[in-house]
Design a protein around this motif. Sequence first.
Motif, PDB file in Angstrom:
ATOM      1  N   ILE A   1       0.873  -1.171   0.000  1.00 29.00           N
ATOM      2  CA  ILE A   1       0.000   0.000   0.000  1.00 29.00           C
ATOM      3  C   ILE A   1       0.909   1.219   0.000  1.00 29.00           C
ATOM      4  CG2 ILE A   1      -1.722   1.333   1.272  1.00 29.00           C
ATOM      5  CD1 ILE A   1      -2.779  -1.305   2.414  1.00 29.00           C
ATOM      6  N   LEU A   2       0.722   2.095  -0.973  1.00 33.98           N
ATOM      7  CA  LEU A   2       1.525   3.310  -1.093  1.00 33.98           C
ATOM      8  C   LEU A   2       0.688   4.502  -0.649  1.00 33.98           C
ATOM      9  CD1 LEU A   2       4.043   4.869  -2.027  1.00 33.98           C
ATOM     10  CD2 LEU A   2       3.063   4.841  -4.349  1.00 33.98           C
ATOM     11  N   ALA A   3       1.158   5.217   0.369  1.00 31.21           N
ATOM     12  CA  ALA A   3       0.397   6.344   0.914  1.00 31.21           C
ATOM     13  C   ALA A   3       1.327   7.324   1.602  1.00 31.21           C
ATOM     14  CB  ALA A   3      -0.660   5.844   1.901  1.00 31.21           C
ATOM     15  N   THR A   4       0.794   8.499   1.875  1.00 35.79           N
ATOM     16  CA  THR A   4       1.486   9.498   2.678  1.00 35.79           C
ATOM     17  C   THR A   4       0.439  10.218   3.521  1.00 35.79           C
ATOM     18  OG1 THR A   4       3.219  11.197   2.638  1.00 35.79           O
ATOM     19  CG2 THR A   4       1.459  11.401   0.980  1.00 35.79           C
ATOM     20  N   ASN A   5       0.859  11.223   4.266  1.00 34.84           N
ATOM     21  CA  ASN A   5      -0.084  11.953   5.115  1.00 34.84           C
ATOM     22  C   ASN A   5      -1.274  12.446   4.296  1.00 34.84           C
ATOM     23  OD1 ASN A   5       1.317  11.791   7.602  1.00 34.84           O
ATOM     24  ND2 ASN A   5       2.718  13.389   6.916  1.00 34.84           N
ATOM     25  N   GLY A   6      -2.465  12.305   4.893  1.00 29.19           N
ATOM     26  CA  GLY A   6      -3.675  12.782   4.250  1.00 29.19           C
ATOM     27  C   GLY A   6      -4.442  11.720   3.491  1.00 29.19           C
ATOM     28  N   PHE A   7      -4.040  10.440   3.620  1.00 32.57           N
ATOM     29  CA  PHE A   7      -4.830   9.374   3.010  1.00 32.57           C
ATOM     30  C   PHE A   7      -6.180   9.316   3.710  1.00 32.57           C
ATOM     31  CE2 PHE A   7      -2.496   7.508   6.511  1.00 32.57           C
ATOM     32  CZ  PHE A   7      -3.461   6.773   7.183  1.00 32.57           C
TER      33      PHE A   7
ATOM     34  N   ILE B   1      -0.155  -3.554  -5.879  1.00 30.39           N
ATOM     35  CA  ILE B   1      -0.037  -2.269  -5.196  1.00 30.39           C
ATOM     36  C   ILE B   1      -1.432  -1.687  -5.034  1.00 30.39           C
ATOM     37  CG2 ILE B   1       0.366  -0.949  -7.317  1.00 30.39           C
ATOM     38  CD1 ILE B   1       2.328   0.814  -5.621  1.00 30.39           C
ATOM     39  N   VAL B   2      -1.708  -1.132  -3.849  1.00 31.86           N
ATOM     40  CA  VAL B   2      -2.996  -0.512  -3.539  1.00 31.86           C
ATOM     41  C   VAL B   2      -2.734   0.963  -3.241  1.00 31.86           C
ATOM     42  CG1 VAL B   2      -4.981  -0.504  -1.977  1.00 31.86           C
ATOM     43  CG2 VAL B   2      -3.918  -2.683  -2.646  1.00 31.86           C
ATOM     44  N   LEU B   3      -3.555   1.822  -3.852  1.00 30.20           N
ATOM     45  CA  LEU B   3      -3.392   3.267  -3.730  1.00 30.20           C
ATOM     46  C   LEU B   3      -4.638   3.866  -3.092  1.00 30.20           C
ATOM     47  CD1 LEU B   3      -2.073   3.694  -7.377  1.00 30.20           C
ATOM     48  CD2 LEU B   3      -0.688   3.510  -5.278  1.00 30.20           C
ATOM     49  N   PRO B   4      -4.577   4.189  -1.784  1.00 28.35           N
ATOM     50  CA  PRO B   4      -5.713   4.834  -1.136  1.00 28.35           C
ATOM     51  C   PRO B   4      -5.883   6.256  -1.660  1.00 28.35           C
ATOM     52  CG  PRO B   4      -4.105   4.047   0.480  1.00 28.35           C
ATOM     53  CD  PRO B   4      -3.491   3.933  -0.861  1.00 28.35           C
ATOM     54  N   GLY B   5      -7.097   6.777  -1.514  1.00 26.11           N
ATOM     55  CA  GLY B   5      -7.366   8.130  -1.961  1.00 26.11           C
ATOM     56  C   GLY B   5      -7.348   9.129  -0.833  1.00 26.11           C
TER      57      GLY B   5
ATOM     58  N   LYS C   1       1.158  -6.772 -12.773  1.00 28.94           N
ATOM     59  CA  LYS C   1       0.609  -7.002 -11.435  1.00 28.94           C
ATOM     60  C   LYS C   1      -0.614  -6.129 -11.192  1.00 28.94           C
ATOM     61  CE  LYS C   1       5.008  -8.555  -9.682  1.00 28.94           C
ATOM     62  NZ  LYS C   1       6.088  -8.348  -8.711  1.00 28.94           N
ATOM     63  N   THR C   2      -1.416  -6.529 -10.236  1.00 27.38           N
ATOM     64  CA  THR C   2      -2.625  -5.787  -9.892  1.00 27.38           C
ATOM     65  C   THR C   2      -2.261  -4.399  -9.378  1.00 27.38           C
ATOM     66  OG1 THR C   2      -3.784  -7.838  -9.375  1.00 27.38           O
ATOM     67  CG2 THR C   2      -4.696  -5.812  -8.447  1.00 27.38           C
ATOM     68  N   VAL C   3      -2.941  -3.396  -9.934  1.00 30.42           N
ATOM     69  CA  VAL C   3      -2.808  -2.005  -9.518  1.00 30.42           C
ATOM     70  C   VAL C   3      -4.212  -1.551  -9.144  1.00 30.42           C
ATOM     71  CG1 VAL C   3      -2.196   0.336 -10.244  1.00 30.42           C
ATOM     72  CG2 VAL C   3      -0.849  -1.622 -11.082  1.00 30.42           C
ATOM     73  N   ALA C   4      -4.408  -1.154  -7.882  1.00 29.23           N
ATOM     74  CA  ALA C   4      -5.740  -0.807  -7.387  1.00 29.23           C
ATOM     75  C   ALA C   4      -5.743   0.606  -6.813  1.00 29.23           C
ATOM     76  CB  ALA C   4      -6.178  -1.815  -6.326  1.00 29.23           C
TER      77      ALA C   4
ATOM     78  N   HIS D   1      -9.783   9.383  -5.045  1.00 24.37           N
ATOM     79  CA  HIS D   1      -8.954  10.335  -5.777  1.00 24.37           C
ATOM     80  C   HIS D   1      -7.650   9.708  -6.272  1.00 24.37           C
ATOM     81  CE1 HIS D   1     -11.634  13.196  -3.773  1.00 24.37           C
ATOM     82  NE2 HIS D   1     -11.196  14.136  -4.591  1.00 24.37           N
ATOM     83  N   ALA D   2      -7.341   8.478  -5.885  1.00 22.40           N
ATOM     84  CA  ALA D   2      -6.073   7.844  -6.271  1.00 22.40           C
ATOM     85  C   ALA D   2      -5.925   7.616  -7.777  1.00 22.40           C
ATOM     86  CB  ALA D   2      -5.861   6.548  -5.503  1.00 22.40           C
ATOM     87  N   PRO D   3      -6.999   7.558  -8.582  1.00 24.21           N
ATOM     88  CA  PRO D   3      -6.763   7.498 -10.027  1.00 24.21           C
ATOM     89  C   PRO D   3      -5.940   8.671 -10.566  1.00 24.21           C
ATOM     90  CG  PRO D   3      -8.936   6.659  -9.584  1.00 24.21           C
ATOM     91  CD  PRO D   3      -8.411   7.237  -8.271  1.00 24.21           C
ATOM     92  N   TRP D   4      -5.835   9.771  -9.825  1.00 25.82           N
ATOM     93  CA  TRP D   4      -4.901  10.836 -10.202  1.00 25.82           C
ATOM     94  C   TRP D   4      -3.502  10.261 -10.398  1.00 25.82           C
ATOM     95  CZ3 TRP D   4      -6.363  14.980  -6.012  1.00 25.82           C
ATOM     96  CH2 TRP D   4      -7.273  15.898  -6.543  1.00 25.82           C
ATOM     97  N   LEU D   5      -3.125   9.305  -9.552  1.00 26.59           N
ATOM     98  CA  LEU D   5      -1.799   8.695  -9.666  1.00 26.59           C
ATOM     99  C   LEU D   5      -1.684   7.876 -10.950  1.00 26.59           C
ATOM    100  CD1 LEU D   5      -1.477   7.618  -5.953  1.00 26.59           C
ATOM    101  CD2 LEU D   5      -0.142   9.396  -7.084  1.00 26.59           C
ATOM    102  N   LEU D   6      -2.761   7.208 -11.338  1.00 26.17           N
ATOM    103  CA  LEU D   6      -2.755   6.438 -12.584  1.00 26.17           C
ATOM    104  C   LEU D   6      -2.672   7.374 -13.786  1.00 26.17           C
ATOM    105  CD1 LEU D   6      -5.456   3.747 -11.747  1.00 26.17           C
ATOM    106  CD2 LEU D   6      -2.994   3.715 -11.276  1.00 26.17           C
TER     107      LEU D   6
END
Length: 187
Positions: A12-18, A76-80, A106-109, A113-118
């Motif tokens: 899971i890839l995240a930073t402050n504000g997830f 990889i999972v990308l929270p919004g 590999k699975t990319v989820a 708002h995380a589709p901004w990363l995609l």
Amino acid sequence: MPGQLDGKRILILATNGFEQSELEVPRDRLRDAGAAVDVASPKTGEIKGWDHKDWGRPVPVDKPLAEAREGDYDAIVLPGGQINPDLLRVNPQAIALIKAFYAAGKTVAAVCHAPWLLIEAGLVQGRRMTSYSSIKTDVINAGARWEDASVVTDNGVVTSRNPGDLEDFSNKIIEEVREGRHRRRAA
């Protein structure tokens, strides 16, 4: 169902504000299914979530982003949330890592708002996707075919609208990881 993901590793890839639930619900569901789940971040120690209208609970960071490698994980999972993906989409290491997962099939989820990363990673052109409604135009302008659905999967890329859809989102991640690598057409 326990054991569905035994031996699988999820990042899971995240930073402050997830968005609090968008990290915690998939993390807990994937762990319950037997996966080892690590949280990676450009920050070390812990990161703090956003819980609806105020700062939420801290979450420990298991791995610095600089040490996170696609080869060590199955998905990889990308929270919004609004803050988290906005900060990550200007981080070249974060975008390179997302691209590496995609290139490896590999699975990319991504949720909310995380589709901004995609979009930033150049992975949306021609792809069926969903997102939080406020970034629908961004997703469409980047070339995706936006759908008003709780979860949309397009060849191993899983997108979801919002926190109300997290059970469906988590279940679809489990299904996609179990399927294994995906052969991808150029985005």
